[in-house]
Design a protein around this motif. Structure first.
Motif, PDB file in Angstrom:
ATOM      1  N   THR A  69       0.836  -1.195   0.000  1.00  0.00           N
ATOM      2  CA  THR A  69       0.000   0.000   0.000  1.00  0.00           C
ATOM      3  C   THR A  69       0.870   1.243   0.000  1.00  0.00           C
ATOM      4  OG1 THR A  69      -0.114   0.203   2.396  1.00  0.00           O
ATOM      5  CG2 THR A  69      -1.757  -1.224   1.344  1.00  0.00           C
ATOM      6  N   VAL A  70       0.275   2.346  -0.352  1.00  0.00           N
ATOM      7  CA  VAL A  70       1.009   3.615  -0.377  1.00  0.00           C
ATOM      8  C   VAL A  70       1.537   3.924   1.019  1.00  0.00           C
ATOM      9  CG1 VAL A  70       0.805   6.088  -0.810  1.00  0.00           C
ATOM     10  CG2 VAL A  70      -0.323   4.473  -2.328  1.00  0.00           C
ATOM     11  N   GLY A  71       0.690   3.741   2.036  1.00  0.00           N
ATOM     12  CA  GLY A  71       1.118   4.016   3.407  1.00  0.00           C
ATOM     13  C   GLY A  71       2.302   3.162   3.813  1.00  0.00           C
ATOM     14  N   VAL A  88       7.029  15.189  -0.528  1.00  0.00           N
ATOM     15  CA  VAL A  88       6.000  14.216  -0.901  1.00  0.00           C
ATOM     16  C   VAL A  88       6.310  13.612  -2.264  1.00  0.00           C
ATOM     17  CG1 VAL A  88       3.550  13.883  -1.351  1.00  0.00           C
ATOM     18  CG2 VAL A  88       4.272  15.386   0.484  1.00  0.00           C
ATOM     19  N   ARG A  89       6.704  14.422  -3.203  1.00  0.00           N
ATOM     20  CA  ARG A  89       6.986  13.901  -4.547  1.00  0.00           C
ATOM     21  C   ARG A  89       8.172  12.937  -4.537  1.00  0.00           C
ATOM     22  NH1 ARG A  89       3.453  15.879  -7.962  1.00  0.00           N
ATOM     23  NH2 ARG A  89       2.637  17.961  -7.648  1.00  0.00           N
ATOM     24  N   ASP A  90       9.131  13.130  -3.613  1.00  0.00           N
ATOM     25  CA  ASP A  90      10.239  12.180  -3.479  1.00  0.00           C
ATOM     26  C   ASP A  90       9.718  10.792  -3.133  1.00  0.00           C
ATOM     27  OD1 ASP A  90      11.995  14.306  -3.852  1.00  0.00           O
ATOM     28  OD2 ASP A  90      12.347  14.595  -1.704  1.00  0.00           O
ATOM     29  N   LEU A  91       8.648  10.756  -2.369  1.00  0.00           N
ATOM     30  CA  LEU A  91       8.085   9.472  -1.940  1.00  0.00           C
ATOM     31  C   LEU A  91       7.271   8.816  -3.047  1.00  0.00           C
ATOM     32  CD1 LEU A  91       6.983  10.626   1.592  1.00  0.00           C
ATOM     33  CD2 LEU A  91       8.892   9.113   1.053  1.00  0.00           C
ATOM     34  N   HIS A  92       6.812   9.592  -4.017  1.00  0.00           N
ATOM     35  CA  HIS A  92       5.969   9.048  -5.085  1.00  0.00           C
ATOM     36  C   HIS A  92       6.767   8.599  -6.301  1.00  0.00           C
ATOM     37  CE1 HIS A  92       1.609   9.645  -4.204  1.00  0.00           C
ATOM     38  NE2 HIS A  92       2.170  10.186  -3.144  1.00  0.00           N
ATOM     39  N   ARG A 110      -1.529  11.898   4.926  1.00  0.00           N
ATOM     40  CA  ARG A 110      -0.976  10.800   5.729  1.00  0.00           C
ATOM     41  C   ARG A 110       0.279  11.245   6.471  1.00  0.00           C
ATOM     42  NH1 ARG A 110      -1.927   6.577   0.994  1.00  0.00           N
ATOM     43  NH2 ARG A 110      -3.934   5.770   1.664  1.00  0.00           N
ATOM     44  N   LEU A 111       1.132  12.007   5.787  1.00  0.00           N
ATOM     45  CA  LEU A 111       2.348  12.490   6.440  1.00  0.00           C
ATOM     46  C   LEU A 111       2.005  13.436   7.588  1.00  0.00           C
ATOM     47  CD1 LEU A 111       4.571  13.055   3.296  1.00  0.00           C
ATOM     48  CD2 LEU A 111       4.792  11.241   4.990  1.00  0.00           C
TER      49      LEU A 111
END
Length: 150
Positions: A69-71, A88-92, A110-111
């Motif tokens: 999952t994304v989380g 956030v974009r680094d995580l995506h 979520r963050l």
């Protein structure tokens, strides 16, 4: 054409058709015999397959290759790089998550929740870092006061 000739033609056609029917019956008999042999062989193979499956040791089950999952992906990224500051974009981008604004907004939410739960720090605007145990045990004098935050 008279009746006698017509009867001869009908008899010839009858004999020809009867001979063809006999030939087809013979072929059907041969095919039925071959089919019975093939079906018996298939049954033997199926039985052998079951016996071999019963003798073979069970294959080890593999854990999923990564978070599903994304989380879970977000938490894994912070766990793998505890000192790194993420946007956030680094995580995506690296895991191939969608980078559209709705998806990024959900991750941002979520963050924010993880920050409120004191699992993450927010060292800058829209920047997130895993809160380390050292940050949790800072002496009271090292904690920022209202005066320093103003």
């Amino acid at each position: 054409m008279n009746v006698t000739e017509l009867l001869r033609l009908l008899q010839a056609e009858h004999d020809e058709t009867a001979a063809r029917a006999d030939s087809l019956r013979e072929q059907i008999g041969q095919l039925a015999s071959v089919l019975a042999e093939v079906e018996a062989r298939l049954a033997e193979i199926a039985t052998s397959d079951k016996v071999i499956d019963g003798l073979a040791p069970p294959e080890p089950t593999q854990a999923p290759a990564g978070p599903t999952t994304v989380g879970q992906r977000v938490v894994t990224a912070f766990d793998e790089h505890p000192g790194r500051i993420f946007r956030v974009r680094d995580l995506h981008e690296p895991p191939g998550l969608p980078v559209g604004e709705p998806s990024v907004d959900v991750t941002r939410f979520r963050l924010g929740r993880l920050v409120r739960q004191a699992l993450l720090d927010q060292p800058g605007h829209r920047r997130y870092r895993k809160r380390t145990s050292a940050a949790l045990r800072r002496p009271e004098s090292a904690q920022p006061t209202a005066a320093t935050l103003a």
